[in-house]
Every structure is written in structure tokens, then in C-alpha cells.
Design a protein around this motif. Sequence first.
Motif, PDB file in Angstrom:
ATOM      1  N   GLY A 263       0.794  -1.220   0.000  1.00 24.16           N
ATOM      2  CA  GLY A 263       0.000   0.000   0.000  1.00 24.16           C
ATOM      3  C   GLY A 263       0.824   1.268   0.000  1.00 24.16           C
ATOM      4  O   GLY A 263       0.272   2.371  -0.012  1.00 24.16           O
ATOM      5  N   VAL A 264       2.163   1.133  -0.002  1.00 19.06           N
ATOM      6  CA  VAL A 264       3.048   2.300  -0.058  1.00 19.06           C
ATOM      7  C   VAL A 264       3.373   2.571  -1.522  1.00 19.06           C
ATOM      8  O   VAL A 264       3.864   1.689  -2.229  1.00 19.06           O
ATOM      9  CB  VAL A 264       4.338   2.062   0.741  1.00 19.06           C
ATOM     10  CG1 VAL A 264       5.248   3.290   0.650  1.00 19.06           C
ATOM     11  CG2 VAL A 264       4.010   1.742   2.195  1.00 19.06           C
ATOM     12  N   GLY A 265       3.098   3.763  -1.974  1.00 21.76           N
ATOM     13  CA  GLY A 265       3.294   4.082  -3.383  1.00 21.76           C
ATOM     14  C   GLY A 265       4.714   4.480  -3.721  1.00 21.76           C
ATOM     15  O   GLY A 265       5.647   4.271  -2.943  1.00 21.76           O
ATOM     16  N   GLY A 266       4.877   5.082  -4.893  1.00 22.26           N
ATOM     17  CA  GLY A 266       6.192   5.542  -5.337  1.00 22.26           C
ATOM     18  C   GLY A 266       6.575   6.847  -4.674  1.00 22.26           C
ATOM     19  O   GLY A 266       5.806   7.447  -3.919  1.00 22.26           O
ATOM     20  N   GLY A 267       7.796   7.282  -4.945  1.00 22.04           N
ATOM     21  CA  GLY A 267       8.260   8.559  -4.418  1.00 22.04           C
ATOM     22  C   GLY A 267       8.913   8.495  -3.062  1.00 22.04           C
ATOM     23  O   GLY A 267       9.159   9.530  -2.437  1.00 22.04           O
ATOM     24  N   TYR A 268       9.231   7.279  -2.588  1.00 15.40           N
ATOM     25  CA  TYR A 268       9.811   7.136  -1.256  1.00 15.40           C
ATOM     26  C   TYR A 268      11.167   6.440  -1.277  1.00 15.40           C
ATOM     27  O   TYR A 268      11.566   5.822  -0.297  1.00 15.40           O
ATOM     28  CB  TYR A 268       8.847   6.390  -0.339  1.00 15.40           C
ATOM     29  CG  TYR A 268       7.562   7.130  -0.090  1.00 15.40           C
ATOM     30  CD1 TYR A 268       7.561   8.340   0.607  1.00 15.40           C
ATOM     31  CD2 TYR A 268       6.350   6.640  -0.557  1.00 15.40           C
ATOM     32  CE1 TYR A 268       6.380   9.029   0.830  1.00 15.40           C
ATOM     33  CE2 TYR A 268       5.161   7.322  -0.339  1.00 15.40           C
ATOM     34  CZ  TYR A 268       5.190   8.518   0.359  1.00 15.40           C
ATOM     35  OH  TYR A 268       4.018   9.205   0.582  1.00 15.40           O
ATOM     36  N   GLY A 269      11.874   6.523  -2.373  1.00 14.83           N
ATOM     37  CA  GLY A 269      13.245   6.038  -2.383  1.00 14.83           C
ATOM     38  C   GLY A 269      13.437   4.681  -3.009  1.00 14.83           C
ATOM     39  O   GLY A 269      14.558   4.328  -3.381  1.00 14.83           O
ATOM     40  N   ILE A 270      12.390   3.880  -3.141  1.00 14.12           N
ATOM     41  CA  ILE A 270      12.487   2.582  -3.803  1.00 14.12           C
ATOM     42  C   ILE A 270      11.104   2.217  -4.319  1.00 14.12           C
ATOM     43  O   ILE A 270      10.091   2.511  -3.665  1.00 14.12           O
ATOM     44  CB  ILE A 270      13.034   1.495  -2.850  1.00 14.12           C
ATOM     45  CG1 ILE A 270      13.375   0.216  -3.624  1.00 14.12           C
ATOM     46  CG2 ILE A 270      12.083   1.219  -1.708  1.00 14.12           C
ATOM     47  CD1 ILE A 270      14.147  -0.803  -2.818  1.00 14.12           C
ATOM     48  N   THR A 271      11.050   1.611  -5.482  1.00 15.71           N
ATOM     49  CA  THR A 271       9.775   1.231  -6.094  1.00 15.71           C
ATOM     50  C   THR A 271       9.796  -0.251  -6.446  1.00 15.71           C
ATOM     51  O   THR A 271      10.848  -0.897  -6.467  1.00 15.71           O
ATOM     52  CB  THR A 271       9.518   2.039  -7.374  1.00 15.71           C
ATOM     53  OG1 THR A 271      10.511   1.673  -8.355  1.00 15.71           O
ATOM     54  CG2 THR A 271       9.570   3.539  -7.109  1.00 15.71           C
ATOM     55  N   VAL A 272       8.616  -0.771  -6.761  1.00 15.04           N
ATOM     56  CA  VAL A 272       8.524  -2.162  -7.199  1.00 15.04           C
ATOM     57  C   VAL A 272       9.344  -2.379  -8.462  1.00 15.04           C
ATOM     58  O   VAL A 272      10.045  -3.396  -8.600  1.00 15.04           O
ATOM     59  CB  VAL A 272       7.053  -2.568  -7.416  1.00 15.04           C
ATOM     60  CG1 VAL A 272       6.965  -3.947  -8.058  1.00 15.04           C
ATOM     61  CG2 VAL A 272       6.296  -2.561  -6.097  1.00 15.04           C
ATOM     62  N   ASP A 273       9.308  -1.427  -9.388  1.00 17.15           N
ATOM     63  CA  ASP A 273      10.081  -1.568 -10.626  1.00 17.15           C
ATOM     64  C   ASP A 273      11.573  -1.624 -10.340  1.00 17.15           C
ATOM     65  O   ASP A 273      12.317  -2.412 -10.959  1.00 17.15           O
ATOM     66  CB  ASP A 273       9.775  -0.417 -11.580  1.00 17.15           C
ATOM     67  CG  ASP A 273       8.408  -0.546 -12.241  1.00 17.15           C
ATOM     68  OD1 ASP A 273       7.838  -1.658 -12.186  1.00 17.15           O
ATOM     69  OD2 ASP A 273       7.932   0.456 -12.801  1.00 17.15           O
ATOM     70  N   GLU A 274      12.045  -0.788  -9.413  1.00 13.71           N
ATOM     71  CA  GLU A 274      13.471  -0.816  -9.066  1.00 13.71           C
ATOM     72  C   GLU A 274      13.847  -2.122  -8.387  1.00 13.71           C
ATOM     73  O   GLU A 274      14.919  -2.691  -8.656  1.00 13.71           O
ATOM     74  CB  GLU A 274      13.801   0.374  -8.169  1.00 13.71           C
ATOM     75  CG  GLU A 274      13.783   1.709  -8.902  1.00 13.71           C
ATOM     76  CD  GLU A 274      13.862   2.887  -7.967  1.00 13.71           C
ATOM     77  OE1 GLU A 274      14.373   3.934  -8.403  1.00 13.71           O
ATOM     78  OE2 GLU A 274      13.422   2.773  -6.801  1.00 13.71           O
ATOM     79  N   MET A 275      12.964  -2.625  -7.538  1.00 13.15           N
ATOM     80  CA  MET A 275      13.249  -3.894  -6.871  1.00 13.15           C
ATOM     81  C   MET A 275      13.184  -5.046  -7.861  1.00 13.15           C
ATOM     82  O   MET A 275      13.934  -6.026  -7.746  1.00 13.15           O
ATOM     83  CB  MET A 275      12.256  -4.116  -5.722  1.00 13.15           C
ATOM     84  CG  MET A 275      12.719  -5.155  -4.717  1.00 13.15           C
ATOM     85  SD  MET A 275      14.206  -4.625  -3.845  1.00 13.15           S
ATOM     86  CE  MET A 275      15.059  -6.203  -3.685  1.00 13.15           C
TER      87      MET A 275
END
Length: 323
Positions: free
Chosen positions: A202-214
Amino acid sequence: MSLDEAVRRFLDTKPDSGSPRLPIGERRSIINQGSDRLFGMFGEPVAAVYAEDDVEVTRAGGPLRARVYRPSDATGLPLHVFLHGGGFWLGSVDERVNEAMCRQRCRDAGCVVVAVEYRLAPEHPFPAPVEDCYAALRWAVEHAREIGADPAVVSIGGVSAGANLAAAVALLARDRGGPALCLQVLEVPPLDLTLDTMRASGVGGGYGITVDEMRLCADLYLRSPADARDPLASPLLAGEVAGLPPARIQCAQFDPLRLDGERYAQRLRAAEVPVALHVYPGAVHGALALTGTWPPARTWHRDVVASLREGHTNRATHVAHPQ
């Protein structure tokens, strides 16, 4: 809750993972240099400890480098094995942020710290880094007295990808009959590389790491998608977690990996493994590096030190006074 200005400035300054068109080695160099610049802007350097020596860890397949930090010339000190982060394909014991963490924990927790330069993906995909870290743990215990440590009082810990590896090594140590660990310290851990848990956070983008980056990190690390369901790649998916060492799990409120840590804590508790879970308000995935500009980052590190002191003391007492 909104982000503090220091955290927001960090996120606005933090570089991305570089162009995929560049060779991996070149990307690593650029990003590692960026990491050191960021730490210079936001982190608080820590003075060198009594001794800092690079050593060669012997293992099947060739040697590994590790850095041994000693707080004094005392002997019989607790031993802590530290595994750096970097998404399995980045990072080094030489990074300023890792150097500062190891120095602080060595000094303030009064323990010998062995920081492991495990091999990186994609040149060395799963499970090579896990086996490297397990080999380094075994080396540290076998050579504990040479480096001033007590082989019976041993903990392991890591940050981000290093926390994944630390949890995997704890599983290996249990299943292979040792070394015995008194504590595992898991900081912002990615523990499900299928990324299903991350997507459900439930935590979106813009916080230093994203699903795509992971996903990029997992794709570089794993040999195939099937590896994501191997417990040594995704400790959260382990069939059995009973018998693991006590855990200290530290998560950031605004981190899509937070749920990985929370769910692992639930599983460990259900298996009667002692767990201390703390979610830090206002923190993002990389916020533990902001020791020079954001006071909660200093609290984060003090809490790790306190958990190391407690875990090492409990083990030392148990060894000295068996039931």
C-alpha cells in the motif's frame, strides 16, 4: 504523515540506478560514487576504531575480502557479521555509509565487526552471494580468537539486500548445524523476491524505492523467476522458521518493503522465535543514512547498538551459566 524536510531533500537528491544501456561495471562505479557523495551531504562520519584490517576469507571457489573492525585490543568480545546493501548488484564494504555503520556499531556495542565483501550479481547470481556470506560467517567463527572475538557469542545483520542475505544465512546456519547465532538484525529487509508482499504494502512511489526498481534488482540477482520462491532468496517464504535466532527487525514507515519485515516478524512470533519489530515514523528506505541531518536516523542506529548489546549479553550469560 508528511516527510520531514531533511528526508525530502535526500529523496530529491538521490540519483536513480543509472542507464541500463551502460555496462554493469560502469553503472556500479557511478552509483557507488553517488552513494559516497550523498553520505557526505547527509551522513555523519564516524572516526576510525582501534583496528580496521582487511582479511582474506578462504572458501571453496576462491577467496573473499572482509574488513575486521576491533574496538580495542581486548579479547573474547562479541562478534557481529555485517552484510551491506545495494540490491544484490551494488555496494561494498568501502562505501562511506557502510564504513560509518560498522565503526559505530563496533565502538558503541563493544563488539568485533566483520563486514563481508560478498560477490555481486549478475556476474555471481543467487545463490552465490548467500554462500559467500555463510562462508564468511564460518570463517569469522573459526578465526574468532585471532581477531579478539568470542566464537560462542555471534550475531549477524544487514541492511536492505544485506538483510535478505542475513536472514538467509540464519536459515542456512540452522539447517546446516551452525554456527549458532544469538541474534539476527534485519534493517529495511526485502524478504519476498516474488515482490507480492511489496505490491501489497500500500506504499506508493516517491519514497526512495519502487517495485520496478526492486524488480530490476531481483532480475539481476536471480537465475530464473523460479528462484524467487526459494527460501534462501525469499526467507519470508521459508516452510519452517522455528529454531531461528532472535530477531531485531527495523522498517521504515514509507517503505514498500515494510510489509516484508512485518510479515516476517509475524511468522517468527508464531514459531515462538523472539522478535523486536520497530517501524520508524517518517522514515523512507534509505533514511538510516541521514545521520548528519535527521535525528531519527541517529536513533535508528542507537537502537541497533542497544539490540546488539542486549543480544550479545544474553548469549554470553547463557554460555557462562548453562541451565
